[in-house]
Scaffold this active site. Structure first.
Site, mmCIF file in Angstrom:
data_model
loop_
_atom_site.group_PDB
_atom_site.id
_atom_site.type_symbol
_atom_site.label_atom_id
_atom_site.label_comp_id
_atom_site.label_asym_id
_atom_site.label_seq_id
_atom_site.Cartn_x
_atom_site.Cartn_y
_atom_site.Cartn_z
ATOM 1 C CB ALA A 1 -1.853 -3.548 -5.430
ATOM 2 C CG ASP A 2 -4.631 -0.406 -9.125
ATOM 3 O OD1 ASP A 2 -5.215 -1.361 -9.639
ATOM 4 O OD2 ASP A 2 -5.193 0.393 -8.356
ATOM 5 C CG LEU A 3 0.987 2.192 -10.196
ATOM 6 C CD1 LEU A 3 1.789 3.256 -9.474
ATOM 7 C CD2 LEU A 3 0.617 2.670 -11.600
#
Length: 406
Positions: free
Chosen positions: A166-168
């Site tokens: 999700a962050d990436l």
């Protein structure tokens, strides 16, 4: 020649992963990314593994940037950061929604004074809506988006992703938003305000699953090592106790797989005559393949399948992957000089260009390494900079001793 983003000034007011990843992607392409850090630094500086007090995790996301360590809540610090923002092309931030506006550095505040500014905010759940103030780190976004529900084996607890997906994804969408905003500002004379959140970014990546539900109403389920649309397409155990990934994206390759595995008798089996039929009948097909694969050692089978053009790979660990001749030939691992790590090995940017593409121009910065440099460019004298440091408004480089151990 110049890099694609040379001359673009990015002000990064971010912590940990999603925002810094977006900033690094822009920096790799030549943007001057000034990383605004609190006096104690980006929170990721404390993340393990640590070498001589420096975080490898932080370093992996912050190359090609300049570090300005400053207290934004101090009136003098606020004035400096605001001045930088008004001269920037892009402002990238991943603070809790509302936090930047409370400081007086919100999008509406700054764009009144700098209309061409591209303002990109990254958050867990977005800048609007009832959940806008909820904390939203990677695992929470995976769970809230619905995506985690399809990880793992059927009828077992869902698996959390092994990497920060999700962050990436949010970081990549943020970089995409910044680039689109820069093009728009250049063509139309006005920057955009972009709202990117982890939950929606990872959901957007689940396009097959989400679209399938929206059209059919059927809720996607966990499929384990099987592919959602195709069969056989997944992991199989080999005779030597390893695992190999094998895929058959079309009918001719499926027939080749049958022939290689000694399953010629099934070439004309009507149950497996098409892409869709193989998926429908995979409960009988997968055991056939697993039994056949168990007669092979992983390396031998990978070689034979690859020579026949069938997509296949041993499930490698990171050592095997990074030392593979293909990775070595394409120089996926590069080295840069770092004042603490010495020779710091890093993954290069995965984009290759014919010339002047992304590279590592300088190592991840130490905390406050460029505070004096940035302020000097803004017209502050050496005495002014020393006074700001003495008053706690900024932090100058404190070179750690090589003997220090975390």
């Amino acid at each position: 020649m110049a890099k694609p983003l040379e001359g673009v000034r990015v002000l990064e007011i971010c912590n940990i992963m999603a925002g810094p990843f977006a900033g690094m992607l822009l920096a790799d392409m030549g943007a001057d990314v000034i990383k605004v850090e609190a006096i104690k630094g980006d929170m990721a500086r404390a993340f393990p593994p640590l070498v001589d007090g420096e975080s490898v995790s932080f370093s992996s996301l912050n190359r090609n940037k300049r570090s300005l360590a400053i207290d934004i809540k101090d009136p003098k610090g606020f004035a400096i950061v605001k001045d930088l923002a008004l001269k920037a092309d892009v402002l990238l931030e991943n603070n809790r929604p509302g936090a930047m506006a409370k400081l007086g550095l919100g999008a509406e505040d700054l764009k009144k004074l700098n209309p061409k500014l591209v303002y990109v905010s990254v958050s867990g759940f977005g800048q609007t809506g009832p959940d806008r103030r909820r904390g939203g780190i990677n695992v929470i976004a995976e769970a809230a988006s619905g995506v985690m529900s399809i990880y793992g084996e059927p009828d077992k607890m869902p698996m959390r992703p092994a990497i920060q997906t999700a962050d990436l994804f949010a970081g990549m969408f943020a970089a995409y938003a910044a680039l689109a905003g820069l093009v728009g500002a250049s063509r139309l004379g006005e920057g955009r305000i972009a709202d990117v959140c982890l939950t929606e970014a990872v959901l957007a990546a689940a396009t097959w699953e989400a679209s399938g539900f929206l059209v059919t109403g059927e809720i996607p389920q966990r499929v384990g090592h099987r592919h959602r649309l195709n069969s056989p397409n997944g992991l199989f155990e080999t005779r030597d106790g390893r695992y190999i990934a094998i895929g058959s994206p079309n009918d001719p390759l499926f027939i080749k797989m049958l022939e290689i595995l000694g399953l010629d008798a099934y070439v004309d089996d009507p149950r497996y005559a098409s892409y869709s039929l193989r998926k429908v009948n995979e409960d009988t097909l997968i055991p056939l393949f697993q039994e056949a694969v168990l007669k092979w050692d992983a390396a031998d089978l990978e070689t034979v399948l690859a020579e026949a053009g069938v997509p296949a790979s041993i499930v490698k660990n990171f050592k095997e992957a990074l030392e593979d001749p293909q990775m070595v030939d394409r120089k996926m691992v590069v080295e840069t000089d770092h004042p603490v790590f010495g020779k710091l090995k890093m993954l290069r940017n995965p984009v290759l260009m014919d010339h002047d593409g992304p590279d590592i121009r300088y190592a991840p910065p130490l905390l406050g390494q460029h505070s004096a440099e940035v302020l000097g460019e803004m017209g502050y004298s050496t005495a002014d900079i020393a006074a700001l440091a003495a008053g706690g408004t900024i932090r100058l480089l404190d070179m750690p001793a090589k003997s220090r151990v975390a």
